[in-house]
Design a protein around this motif. Structure first.
Motif, PDB file in Angstrom:
ATOM      1  N   ALA A 264       0.815  -1.291   0.041  1.00 14.82           N
ATOM      2  CA  ALA A 264       0.118   0.131  -0.009  1.00 14.82           C
ATOM      3  C   ALA A 264       0.982   1.263  -0.109  1.00 14.82           C
ATOM      4  N   VAL A 265       0.224   2.246  -0.678  1.00 20.44           N
ATOM      5  CA  VAL A 265       1.047   3.266  -0.638  1.00 20.44           C
ATOM      6  C   VAL A 265       1.114   4.081   0.882  1.00 20.44           C
ATOM      7  N   PRO A 266       2.418   4.375   1.204  1.00 19.85           N
ATOM      8  CA  PRO A 266       2.539   5.204   2.672  1.00 19.85           C
ATOM      9  C   PRO A 266       1.586   6.394   2.900  1.00 19.85           C
ATOM     10  N   GLY A 267       1.200   6.460   4.116  1.00 15.64           N
ATOM     11  CA  GLY A 267       0.258   7.279   4.644  1.00 15.64           C
ATOM     12  C   GLY A 267       0.460   8.575   4.388  1.00 15.64           C
ATOM     13  N   ASN A 268       1.703   8.995   4.514  1.00 15.18           N
ATOM     14  CA  ASN A 268       2.236  10.441   4.505  1.00 15.18           C
ATOM     15  C   ASN A 268       2.108  11.008   3.051  1.00 15.18           C
ATOM     16  N   ILE A 269       2.021  10.058   1.954  1.00 22.77           N
ATOM     17  CA  ILE A 269       1.759  10.883   0.526  1.00 22.77           C
ATOM     18  C   ILE A 269       0.383  10.388  -0.214  1.00 22.77           C
ATOM     19  N   ARG A 270      -0.424   9.798   0.716  1.00 19.36           N
ATOM     20  CA  ARG A 270      -1.735   9.452   0.065  1.00 19.36           C
ATOM     21  C   ARG A 270      -2.442  10.550  -0.123  1.00 19.36           C
ATOM     22  N   ARG A 271      -2.659  11.480   0.558  1.00 16.14           N
ATOM     23  CA  ARG A 271      -3.384  12.636   0.150  1.00 16.14           C
ATOM     24  C   ARG A 271      -2.745  13.631  -0.775  1.00 16.14           C
ATOM     25  N   ALA A 272      -3.341  14.337  -1.806  1.00 16.24           N
ATOM     26  CA  ALA A 272      -2.785  14.938  -2.765  1.00 16.24           C
ATOM     27  C   ALA A 272      -1.764  16.144  -2.311  1.00 16.24           C
ATOM     28  N   GLU A 273      -2.574  16.899  -1.377  1.00 19.59           N
ATOM     29  CA  GLU A 273      -1.567  17.862  -1.054  1.00 19.59           C
ATOM     30  C   GLU A 273      -0.396  17.691  -0.104  1.00 19.59           C
ATOM     31  N   HIS A 274      -0.561  16.536   0.607  1.00 12.80           N
ATOM     32  CA  HIS A 274       0.867  16.106   1.249  1.00 12.80           C
ATOM     33  C   HIS A 274       1.833  15.487   0.156  1.00 12.80           C
ATOM     34  N   PHE A 275       1.276  14.791  -0.900  1.00 15.98           N
ATOM     35  CA  PHE A 275       2.338  14.491  -1.798  1.00 15.98           C
ATOM     36  C   PHE A 275       3.003  15.430  -2.660  1.00 15.98           C
ATOM     37  N   VAL A 276       2.133  16.680  -2.674  1.00 18.17           N
ATOM     38  CA  VAL A 276       2.776  17.784  -3.391  1.00 18.17           C
ATOM     39  C   VAL A 276       3.737  18.713  -2.680  1.00 18.17           C
ATOM     40  N   ALA A 277       3.473  18.652  -1.396  1.00 15.58           N
ATOM     41  CA  ALA A 277       4.697  19.066  -0.444  1.00 15.58           C
ATOM     42  C   ALA A 277       5.687  18.371  -0.318  1.00 15.58           C
ATOM     43  N   PHE A 278       5.569  16.899  -0.393  1.00 16.52           N
ATOM     44  CA  PHE A 278       6.886  15.799  -0.422  1.00 16.52           C
ATOM     45  C   PHE A 278       7.823  16.107  -1.461  1.00 16.52           C
ATOM     46  N   MET A 279       6.933  16.520  -2.830  1.00 16.40           N
ATOM     47  CA  MET A 279       7.761  16.445  -3.823  1.00 16.40           C
ATOM     48  C   MET A 279       8.667  17.829  -3.974  1.00 16.40           C
TER      49      MET A 279
ATOM     50  N   ARG B 191      21.919  11.394   3.026  1.00 14.52           N
ATOM     51  CA  ARG B 191      22.119  12.822   2.979  1.00 14.52           C
ATOM     52  C   ARG B 191      20.882  13.701   2.700  1.00 14.52           C
ATOM     53  N   MET B 192      20.038  13.104   1.647  1.00 12.62           N
ATOM     54  CA  MET B 192      18.669  13.656   1.626  1.00 12.62           C
ATOM     55  C   MET B 192      17.919  13.518   2.883  1.00 12.62           C
ATOM     56  N   MET B 193      17.704  12.129   3.343  1.00 14.57           N
ATOM     57  CA  MET B 193      16.966  11.992   4.650  1.00 14.57           C
ATOM     58  C   MET B 193      17.257  13.040   5.658  1.00 14.57           C
ATOM     59  N   ASN B 194      18.574  13.245   5.999  1.00 14.77           N
ATOM     60  CA  ASN B 194      18.876  14.079   7.050  1.00 14.77           C
ATOM     61  C   ASN B 194      18.829  15.592   6.571  1.00 14.77           C
ATOM     62  N   GLY B 195      18.724  16.008   5.244  1.00 15.70           N
ATOM     63  CA  GLY B 195      18.346  17.231   5.003  1.00 15.70           C
ATOM     64  C   GLY B 195      17.097  17.816   4.868  1.00 15.70           C
ATOM     65  N   THR B 196      16.059  16.685   4.521  1.00 17.39           N
ATOM     66  CA  THR B 196      14.617  17.071   4.369  1.00 17.39           C
ATOM     67  C   THR B 196      13.629  16.179   5.442  1.00 17.39           C
ATOM     68  N   SER B 197      14.326  15.579   6.179  1.00 19.37           N
ATOM     69  CA  SER B 197      13.429  14.889   7.230  1.00 19.37           C
ATOM     70  C   SER B 197      12.668  13.907   6.514  1.00 19.37           C
ATOM     71  N   LEU B 198      12.743  13.643   5.311  1.00 19.45           N
ATOM     72  CA  LEU B 198      11.988  12.503   4.636  1.00 19.45           C
ATOM     73  C   LEU B 198      12.132  11.225   4.898  1.00 19.45           C
ATOM     74  N   GLU B 199      11.358  10.321   4.646  1.00 22.39           N
ATOM     75  CA  GLU B 199      11.576   8.755   5.073  1.00 22.39           C
ATOM     76  C   GLU B 199      11.903   8.058   3.683  1.00 22.39           C
ATOM     77  N   ALA B 200      12.692   6.957   3.648  1.00 20.34           N
ATOM     78  CA  ALA B 200      13.090   6.481   2.444  1.00 20.34           C
ATOM     79  C   ALA B 200      12.262   5.652   1.807  1.00 20.34           C
TER      80      ALA B 200
ATOM     81  N   LEU C 245      16.510   5.794  -6.870  1.00 22.98           N
ATOM     82  CA  LEU C 245      17.399   6.102  -5.741  1.00 22.98           C
ATOM     83  C   LEU C 245      17.182   5.191  -4.609  1.00 22.98           C
ATOM     84  N   SER C 246      15.788   5.202  -4.061  1.00 25.34           N
ATOM     85  CA  SER C 246      15.497   4.403  -3.072  1.00 25.34           C
ATOM     86  C   SER C 246      15.397   2.988  -3.176  1.00 25.34           C
TER      87      SER C 246
END
Length: 869
Positions: A410-425, A457-466, A504-505
């Motif tokens: 299943a797609v992870p919860g933090n990018i399921r909502r459209a507005e959350h995914f746009v912020a993620f990108m 380095r990306m995870m440390n700089g953006t606080s995103l998960e892999a 990358l991931s």
């Protein structure tokens, strides 16, 4: 010719066959019987395509469970050429089966017919040249098997003279075939598939200039939401303001009735047949793929995961996959899994995210249920959502990743909502911008990292998960579909970023098969600043491994695979047959010459230290002028790179070389622009046809060196200026060389020599396309005189490269050129030509006795026939 090959009834559409053709088909059959993969090198101009098609279609006919033949080519002209050859092969088979069926009439009727020459062909003792053969027994899967250690006798049939004009080899049948039992006498359906630009028949869409514009115009009229709006508008009785494609509408309305009759359909026949019924040829072919027996399309449809998931995902494992002209297959595999991102692309991605954000806000206020439905589907996973099995008119994007993780979770919860995914990108894009600024800054420079280090380095700089990064590409495709975006080209830069994040991931763990290369100047324009981030695939086997695993037989073949032993290492597979064939000749039809020095005895070479030397430039110019003055018709000259060609042409212009050259021939030059090069090629051929003569200046690894043939008077000589090594200072190449050395024990110099010599072989191989053709192959560089270089040329070229043609000056080479052309100007000796052609009786005698055993030898995997006799 219809003959028995180790128990297989082979339909070959010519009355005689070359020895190397027979050897080639035997190698193919051994590979198919063993259910393994094979590497086969066959000299150019010896009928490789017709051998492949004759053997494999005969094998399919004898073994109905063999699966589809999937024939992969590089260019559209090659695709159409394959379909023409296929038409010849299947027309001949249909004719032979018809003769066989007539023979099986009741005995009394046969006796009556034998007294009437107009109804039944005469029975002869042997097949005269140009005549076909029939069989005395029914042609089922075992018609040619040995019985009590002896082959069944075969009577030979002759066409009536009135039928000779309709020889299958002269005019292959194309399009739908309703005669008898259909194409090939067994109802074969053969299709080729290309892009919308090559298959569209809609008048407005065909006016678009490039592939992206055609795709966008097509989607704007065929997307599901467009059709729904048009239908609703029609139901409401409003005037039609939404344009749809009538061909696609008719295709969908026909539903199950859109089956295609048996036949051989090249691109023109598909367009003609589709248009006659008012159906879209592109979508019709996409639907008919599952029902076809033979498919012909581009490499990308099998090797590029983005395309393969939409086109070839349903091919059965018994399918036979052929990669023709596959000398560069490792490069194609690497390009399919590599991504390059620059500053301009990131700015465009930012604008695209702004558009998506605005569109999401608009939809939330007007049609929030649509976003809610998408959210619920993403909770259920991508497969349940239907994105991965979307209709052909909607599946615009597909992920490059090969990992099954993306498909089954299943797609992870933090990018399921459209507005959350746009912020993620947005966070990803901003991080990549920051990395580019650091590279191009005063303390920057070229940097190379492993995917794991870059991801950390990306995870440390953006606080995103892999984990969410794996789903970036698929999630973006879902959002664009939900927002009903037709013109996907506006989001190309954003899809590149999502593709980068997904790869990358996905491939960050384990052995680093990718490298992240960051350069402050990735532009080919000197002095221009264009910082880039490249996700470079280092392992060619990554893209092709699923094919080796999924399909029983993958055939890799070309005229220039030497040295052939390096391909199993590069692609990580074990061929059951690996063979490089020689050319049987009745005269020395090619003349390779190695010119190491000019008329002034100064060594000539394009190596970096010498290429700027004015003596070398002058000698190369004088060499070209002298050769063009003595060689009639067309001459093709290849240079190692565009930059070197441009610089040396500029110098020649100042020296007056081009002025001297135009006295004997017109000069045409290849450019990076496809349209300009196509126009130059057309005018080059016209100059050769008119007798004026022409010289075409082109580049190794360019369009001309790969897909264009210079047969007959279009290419009496090919001159290779220099050894076409890759740019050895390229950081991507350095990373790949290090990977090959570390993991596959392929030395750096071995790979560079291998790559350069296969490109040189491909260039000079353009000059010969048949046994009656002839041409000169001029290697103009002192390095070709070294054994470690010339030993990597194909064996069929080395056979003609004797000691007397090595280490020549320009004057000595001109003597050999004149001598060769005088000899080749004589009429073809038809008796000598027949001596290298095998008759049916000679072919039948080449079959091993029934007691023969076939064993597989050692680590090399080559098939060896051992006779007990």
């Amino acid at each position: 010719m219809r003959f028995d090959l180790d128990g297989l009834d082979v339909f070959f559409p010519f009355d005689r066959i070359y020895l190397e053709q027979h050897q080639y088909m035997r190698g193919l059959k051994q590979s198919l019987d063993a259910g393994g993969h094979c590497l086969l090198e066959m000299p150019t101009g010896t009928g490789k395509t017709v051998c492949l098609l004759s053997l494999i279609t005969s094998y399919q006919f004898a073994n109905p469970g063999a699966g589809k033949l999937v024939y992969c080519t590089r260019t559209v002209p090659e695709m159409n050429s394959v379909m023409q050859e296929l038409g010849t092969v299947l027309a001949y088979r249909a004719e032979q089966l018809q003769l066989e069926m007539e023979q099986q009439l009741p005995e009394s009727k046969s006796d009556d017919n034998e007294n009437d020459n107009t109804d039944m062909p005469d029975v002869e003792q042997g097949p005269p040249r140009g005549e076909e053969t029939g069989s005395t027994a029914a042609d089922d899967a075992s018609s040619n098997n040995h019985t009590n250690g002896r082959k069944r006798p075969r009577k030979v049939y002759r066409r009536n003279k009135k039928d000779d004009k309709d020889s299958a080899a002269a005019a292959p049948q194309m399009g739908p075939i309703s005669d008898g039992r259909g194409a090939g006498g067994s109802g074969v359906l053969a299709l080729c598939l290309s892009s919308r630009r090559n298959m569209c028949v809609h008048d407005r869409v065909m006016q678009e200039s490039d592939r992206e514009a055609v795709d966008a115009a097509c989607r704007s009229m065929t997307a599901t939401w467009v059709l729904e709006r048009a239908s609703k508008q029609q139901q409401d009785g409003a005037s039609a303001t939404i344009e749809t494609c009538s061909y696609f509408d008719n295709f969908q309305a026909a539903g199950e009735a859109t089956s295609m009759p048996s036949g051989i359909y090249d691109l023109e026949e598909l367009k003609k047949w589709g248009k006659s019924r008012g159906w879209c040829p592109y979508y019709l072919t996409r639907q008919a793929i599952n029902h076809a027996n033979i498919l012909v399309f581009n490499y990308q449809y099998m090797l590029d995961p983005k395309v393969a998931k939409m086109v070839s995902k349903e091919l059965e494992s018994e399918s036979i996959i052929v990669f023709d002209e596959a000398h560069n297959i490792d490069s194609v595999c690497i390009e399919a899994l590599s991504v390059t991102i620059n500053e301009r692309g990131l700015e465009q991605a930012t604008r695209s995210l702004g558009r998506l954000s605005s569109e999401v806000s608009r939809i939330k206020s007007s049609d929030n249920q649509r976003l809610q439905n998408e959210y619920q589907n993403l909770v259920n996973g991508l497969i349940d959502q239907g994105l991965l099995n979307a209709p052909a008119n909607e599946s615009g994007l597909a992920s490059n990743a090969l990992s099954s993780d993306v498909l089954n979770e299943a797609v992870p919860g933090n990018i399921r909502r459209a507005e959350h995914f746009v912020a993620f990108m947005k966070k990803i894009v901003e991080h990549l911008k920051a990395r580019l600024r650091a590279v191009s800054g005063p303390n920057g420079g070229v940097q190379s990292e492993t995917p794991l280090a870059f991801l950390h380095r990306m995870m440390n700089g953006t606080s995103l998960e892999a984990k969410p990064l794996k789903f970036a590409y698929s999630r973006l495709a879902s959002l664009l579909r939900t927002l009903e975006v037709s013109n996907l080209d506006d989001f190309n830069a954003l899809t590149d970023v999502a593709d980068f994040a997904t790869l990358l991931s996905t491939y960050s763990d384990g052995i680093a098969r990718f490298a992240i290369i960051m350069e402050p100047n990735g532009s080919s324009i000197p002095g221009a600043s264009d910082p880039v981030i490249q996700l470079a695939c280092l392992d060619a086997s990554l893209a092709i491994a699923p094919l080796f695993k999924r399909f029983g037989s993958v055939i890799i073949t070309s005229g220039t695979l030497s040295p052939i032993d390096l391909y199993p290492k590069l692609l990580q597979f074990e061929p059951c047959v690996s063979e490089s064939l020689q050319m049987s000749t009745f005269r020395p039809c090619i003349r390779p010459l190695v010119i190491t020095r000019g008329s002034d005895q100064l060594a000539v070479s394009t190596k970096f230290d010498d290429r700027g030397d004015m003596g070398v430039v002058r000698n190369y110019g004088a060499m070209l002028v002298d050769l063009c003055s003595n060689i009639p018709d067309g001459v093709v000259a290849f240079f190692t790179s565009y930059s070197y060609m441009e610089s040396i042409i500029s110098e020649w212009d100042g020296m007056g070389v081009l002025r001297q050259l135009t006295k004997s021939k017109l000069v045409f030059i290849e450019t990076k622009d496809v349209v300009e090069t196509t126009l130059a090629l057309d005018n080059y051929r016209r100059a050769c046809d008119s007798g004026r003569g022409a010289v075409f200046l082109s580049v190794a690894r360019g369009k001309v060196s790969e897909g264009i043939n210079f047969d007959r008077h279009y290419g009496r000589a090919v001159i290779m200026f220099g050894v076409p090594f890759q740019y050895t200072l390229s950081h991507v190449l350095r990373a790949r060389l290090e990977y090959l050395q570390t993991h596959y024990q392929i030395r750096e110099q071995d790979f560079l020599n291998f790559d350069a010599l296969r490109q040189a072989s491909q260039c000079v191989g353009r000059v010969i396309r048949s046994k009656t053709d002839y041409g000169l192959m001029v290697f103009a560089d002192s390095r070709y005189n070294r054994h470690d270089k010339r030993s990597k040329l194909p064996k069929w070229i080395q056979t003609f490269l004797t000691e007397q043609y090595l280490n020549l000056s320009t004057d000595m080479a001109l003597h050999h050129v004149k001598q060769f052309l005088r000899h080749m100007a004589q009429p073809v000796d038809q008796v000598a030509l027949q001596s290298v052609l095998l008759t049916l009786e000679e072919v039948e005698r080449m079959n091993p006795p029934p007691e023969s055993e076939v064993t597989t030898a050692g680590a090399g995997g080559a098939m060896i026939t051992e006779s007990n006799a």
